[in-house]
Write a protein that holds these residues in place. Structure first.
Motif, short mmCIF file in Angstrom:
data_model
loop_
_atom_site.label_atom_id
_atom_site.label_comp_id
_atom_site.label_asym_id
_atom_site.label_seq_id
_atom_site.Cartn_x
_atom_site.Cartn_y
_atom_site.Cartn_z
N ARG A 231 0.80 -1.22 0.00
CA ARG A 231 0.00 0.00 0.00
C ARG A 231 0.83 1.28 0.00
O ARG A 231 0.29 2.37 0.25
CB ARG A 231 -0.97 0.00 1.18
CG ARG A 231 -0.36 0.24 2.54
CD ARG A 231 -1.48 0.53 3.55
NE ARG A 231 -1.01 1.05 4.81
CZ ARG A 231 -0.81 0.33 5.91
NH1 ARG A 231 -1.06 -0.97 5.87
NH2 ARG A 231 -0.40 0.90 7.01
N VAL A 234 -0.33 5.15 -0.95
CA VAL A 234 -1.76 4.84 -1.01
C VAL A 234 -2.57 6.04 -1.48
O VAL A 234 -3.60 5.88 -2.16
CB VAL A 234 -2.26 4.33 0.36
CG1 VAL A 234 -2.20 5.41 1.43
CG2 VAL A 234 -3.68 3.78 0.26
N LEU A 237 -2.70 5.90 -5.16
CA LEU A 237 -3.57 4.81 -5.61
C LEU A 237 -5.04 5.22 -5.53
O LEU A 237 -5.82 4.99 -6.45
CB LEU A 237 -3.33 3.56 -4.76
CG LEU A 237 -2.00 2.83 -4.96
CD1 LEU A 237 -1.84 1.75 -3.89
CD2 LEU A 237 -1.94 2.21 -6.35
N ILE A 238 -5.42 5.82 -4.41
CA ILE A 238 -6.81 6.22 -4.22
C ILE A 238 -7.20 7.29 -5.24
O ILE A 238 -8.33 7.31 -5.75
CB ILE A 238 -7.04 6.74 -2.79
CG1 ILE A 238 -6.80 5.63 -1.77
CG2 ILE A 238 -8.45 7.30 -2.63
CD1 ILE A 238 -7.70 4.43 -1.89
N GLY A 243 -7.04 2.71 -9.57
CA GLY A 243 -6.30 2.33 -8.37
C GLY A 243 -6.51 0.89 -7.96
O GLY A 243 -5.57 0.20 -7.55
N ALA A 244 -7.74 0.39 -8.08
CA ALA A 244 -8.02 -0.99 -7.66
C ALA A 244 -7.27 -2.00 -8.52
O ALA A 244 -6.67 -2.95 -8.01
CB ALA A 244 -9.52 -1.25 -7.72
N THR A 247 -3.55 -1.88 -7.76
CA THR A 247 -3.27 -2.58 -6.51
C THR A 247 -3.18 -4.08 -6.72
O THR A 247 -2.27 -4.75 -6.22
CB THR A 247 -4.36 -2.26 -5.47
OG1 THR A 247 -4.30 -0.86 -5.16
CG2 THR A 247 -4.15 -3.06 -4.19
N ALA A 273 -3.91 -3.27 6.32
CA ALA A 273 -4.57 -2.03 5.93
C ALA A 273 -5.77 -1.74 6.83
O ALA A 273 -5.98 -0.59 7.25
CB ALA A 273 -5.01 -2.12 4.47
N LEU A 291 -8.76 6.69 3.56
CA LEU A 291 -7.88 6.19 2.50
C LEU A 291 -7.56 4.71 2.71
O LEU A 291 -7.66 3.89 1.78
CB LEU A 291 -6.57 6.98 2.49
CG LEU A 291 -6.60 8.43 1.99
CD1 LEU A 291 -5.21 9.04 2.13
CD2 LEU A 291 -7.04 8.49 0.53
N GLU A 294 -10.66 2.37 2.27
CA GLU A 294 -11.04 2.23 0.85
C GLU A 294 -10.06 1.31 0.14
O GLU A 294 -10.46 0.44 -0.63
CB GLU A 294 -11.07 3.60 0.18
CG GLU A 294 -11.50 3.52 -1.28
CD GLU A 294 -11.67 4.88 -1.95
OE1 GLU A 294 -11.84 4.91 -3.19
OE2 GLU A 294 -11.65 5.89 -1.23
N PHE A 295 -8.77 1.48 0.43
CA PHE A 295 -7.76 0.60 -0.15
C PHE A 295 -8.03 -0.86 0.24
O PHE A 295 -7.98 -1.76 -0.60
CB PHE A 295 -6.38 1.03 0.33
CG PHE A 295 -5.27 0.08 -0.03
CD1 PHE A 295 -4.68 0.12 -1.27
CD2 PHE A 295 -4.84 -0.89 0.88
CE1 PHE A 295 -3.67 -0.78 -1.61
CE2 PHE A 295 -3.84 -1.78 0.55
CZ PHE A 295 -3.25 -1.71 -0.70
N TRP A 298 -10.46 -2.86 -1.75
CA TRP A 298 -10.04 -3.37 -3.06
C TRP A 298 -9.42 -4.76 -2.98
O TRP A 298 -9.28 -5.44 -3.99
CB TRP A 298 -9.00 -2.43 -3.68
CG TRP A 298 -9.52 -1.07 -4.02
CD1 TRP A 298 -10.82 -0.70 -4.16
CD2 TRP A 298 -8.73 0.09 -4.28
NE1 TRP A 298 -10.91 0.63 -4.47
CE2 TRP A 298 -9.64 1.14 -4.58
CE3 TRP A 298 -7.38 0.35 -4.30
CZ2 TRP A 298 -9.22 2.43 -4.87
CZ3 TRP A 298 -6.94 1.64 -4.61
CH2 TRP A 298 -7.86 2.65 -4.89
#
Length: 299
Positions: A231, A234, A237-238, A243-244, A247, A273, A291, A294-295, A298
């Motif tokens: 991550r 991150v 990524l978000i 981003g998904a 990842t 995470a 953040l 949400e990560f 995924w």
């Protein structure tokens, strides 16, 4: 010289000890004593510095550069000393004195303002992963390091306690705890791990291009250590519309590059995470929590 702790350290210590302790109050005197005992010349306090220790750039009596690090007991500085001694400079910063100093470490001077995070993302991940691989060694016989099962057990209990009053995070916490229980059922190996590895923990050096710093060592499987790297960045990524998928590709690429089982890496990335996100909620950092959670969704 006045050893003023950086604001980042003061804030972080307030999060980890909300009821306060006297470590910060005693820090200036402890730093002065550590400098005098070792006959060091102080250059400056590293700012913004870390979230768990005071880092001071110094020179030894022979003029050679070094780093003096002071950390409170709750951040396990003696475990860090033991891990650095065991690695003996292979992949990690070199410990310059073996004796215990009540939370004081004297370390090889790296380039404190140049981390692997300064590289383009793909190159940074490659260099960080290569550094991490060198750290995965057999733990010393009769070691006293915490295990992954012990550390994540405490974390799981804290997650459940926080989630009990927050229905919106309940499903993620349940998924993370279930993943942990399954992963601990059959760990594939037992290695000494960095414990809190990420790109910012890899600094440029002289004797090797990149060396790890700031371990919170733990003994367990390699996928647990690699999970935190998944991550990194991150926030980028978000912000990315893909981003998904990025990842998922990152999990696959890191697992393949370090010969780690992809599903075990995904499981530990999920647990770590969610744990970090729930902890951010608990200490009043809602933006970070959003953040991280949400990560985690995924994964």
């Amino acid at each position: 010289m006045a050893f003023e702790p950086p604001r980042r350290l003061v804030r972080a210590l307030g999060e980890t000890a909300p009821d306060g302790d006297d470590w910060l109050e005693k820090l200036p005197e402890a730093a002065q004593q550590a400098v005098a005992l070792r006959e060091l010349t102080v250059e400056r306090v590293q700012v913004p510095g870390g979230r768990s220790s005071l880092v001071v750039l110094v020179r030894r009596a022979d003029g050679s550069p070094a780093v003096l690090k002071l950390a409170p007991p709750r951040f396990r500085p003696e475990a860090e000393r033991a891990a650095l001694a065991h690695w003996d400079g292979l992949g990690a910063v070199q410990l310059l004195e073996p004796f215990a100093g009540e939370g004081v470490l004297l370390l090889e001077r790296l380039h404190p303002d140049v981390s692997v995070r300064s590289l383009p993302e793909a190159k940074a991940l490659l260099e960080a992963a290569g550094t991490l691989r060198r750290l995965w060694v057999e733990p010393p016989a009769g070691h006293a390091f915490e295990t992954v099962a012990e550390r994540t057990g405490r974390q799981a209990e804290a997650m459940r306690a926080t989630a009990s009053g927050l229905a919106e995070v309940g499903p993620l916490v349940s998924a993370a705890v279930a993943a942990r229980e399954e992963l601990l059922g059959a760990p594939p190996e037992e290695r000494l791990l960095h414990g809190t590895f990420r790109q910012s923990k890899v600094l440029a050096g002289e004797r090797m291009p990149w060396l790890a710093v700031g371990p919170d060592p733990v003994v367990g499987e390699c996928a647990f250590d690699l999970a935190r790297l998944v991550r990194d960045r991150v926030e980028d990524l978000i912000a990315s519309p893909s981003g998904a998928s990025i990842t998922r590709r990152r999990v696959k690429r890191l697992a393949e590059s370090l010969d780690v089982d992809q599903e075990r890496l995904r499981g530990w990335a999920l647990f770590r995470a969610v744990e970090s996100g729930v902890r951010a909620l608990r200490v009043g950092r809602p933006q970070d929590a959003e953040l991280l959670l949400e990560f985690a969704g995924w994964l």
